[in-house]
Design an enzyme around this catalytic site. Structure first.
Site, PDB file in Angstrom:
ATOM      1  N   LYS A 232      -2.897  11.303   9.512  1.00 18.23           N
ATOM      2  CA  LYS A 232      -2.819  10.693   8.355  1.00 18.23           C
ATOM      3  C   LYS A 232      -3.616  11.316   7.613  1.00 18.23           C
ATOM      4  O   LYS A 232      -4.773  11.349   7.651  1.00 18.23           O
ATOM      5  CB  LYS A 232      -3.043   9.217   8.624  1.00 18.23           C
ATOM      6  CG  LYS A 232      -3.097   8.247   7.324  1.00 18.23           C
ATOM      7  CD  LYS A 232      -3.143   6.915   7.449  1.00 18.23           C
ATOM      8  CE  LYS A 232      -2.885   6.225   5.997  1.00 18.23           C
ATOM      9  NZ  LYS A 232      -3.167   4.729   6.312  1.00 18.23           N
TER      10      LYS A 232
ATOM     11  N   ASP B 153      -1.226  -5.989   5.414  1.00 17.35           N
ATOM     12  CA  ASP B 153       0.073  -5.179   5.179  1.00 17.35           C
ATOM     13  C   ASP B 153       1.157  -5.146   6.411  1.00 17.35           C
ATOM     14  O   ASP B 153       1.484  -4.020   6.985  1.00 17.35           O
ATOM     15  CB  ASP B 153      -0.094  -3.617   4.586  1.00 17.35           C
ATOM     16  CG  ASP B 153       0.976  -3.140   4.053  1.00 17.35           C
ATOM     17  OD1 ASP B 153       1.828  -3.896   3.521  1.00 17.35           O
ATOM     18  OD2 ASP B 153       0.954  -1.974   3.801  1.00 17.35           O
TER      19      ASP B 153
END
Length: 218
Positions: free
Chosen positions: A12, A108
């Site tokens: 990431k 999330d």
């Protein structure tokens, strides 16, 4: 391929150019700090974080099976078999129970962030919105993905983190069985007004057990 670990990993990558804002920098640091504390079979492992002149790179466990979003899309009518839905949901709740026990709210929870490995084992990813504060402490922050937002987030009032994860898990379970979200609108404003109104209708084909969990979560 991670040479020392001799295994595939996922990267990431944050471009420093795009995270110049103080809050964004803090958020990335917090994500790394939180993930280093985690060790759970249903949460993707952070192996290391590397900082270069231009990037901050998170080296993460590679999850080959794709997300529950992709898994759902591959099914007829975009609906999961009850056995799959139960197994996946139970593993997600185990992960959330672990996080909330450490006073961490994910904030999330959505189909794209619930990954599956080759054995259909859940791996929760993306702690970019996560916080680590007392479970009872209330905060006021508009964050998450619209269809999964709890009414208190939409209303922009103070809220505790863990209950919003549980609400989002109810949205997820609804999607597993129905192939769509509980509330839909032509735009965010219409969607938010439906979330706040909370007139939830669970279709008749959803079995009694999952139906009662959805109702209690939402």
């Amino acid at each position: 391929m991670h040479k020392k670990l001799n295994k595939k990993v996922a990267l990431k990558i944050y471009e420093k150019e795009k995270i110049k804002d103080i809050q964004r920098k803090k958020s990335v640091r917090r994500e790394i700090r939180l993930m280093k504390r985690l060790n759970h079979p249903h949460i993707a492992t952070l192996y290391e974080a590397i900082e270069t002149e231009d990037q901050v790179i998170l080296v993460l466990e590679y999850v080959p099976g794709g997300s529950t979003h992709g898994f759902l899309k591959s099914k007829p009518n975009r609906r999961m078999a009850e056995d799959d839905a139960r197994k996946i949901y139970k593993q997600l709740i185990n992960a959330l129970n672990y996080l909330h026990g450490k006073c961490i709210a994910h904030r999330d929870i959505k189909l794209e962030n619930v990954m599956l490995d080759e054995r259909k084992q859940v791996k929760l990813i993306d702690f970019g919105f996560s916080t680590c504060i007392s479970n009872e402490q209330k905060i006021k922050m508009f964050c998450g993905t619209p269809s999964y937002m709890a009414p208190e987030i939409v209303r922009k009032i103070e809220f505790c983190g863990p209950p919003t994860d549980i609400y989002a898990s109810g949205v997820l379970l609804f999607a597993f069985f129905c192939g769509q979200f509980p509330y839909r609108g032509q735009n965010d404003k219409e969607l938010y007004s439906k979330i706040v109104a909370g007139e939830l209708r669970v279709p008749d084909h959803v079995p009694f057990g999952p139906r009662s969990i959805i109702m209690r979560c939402m």
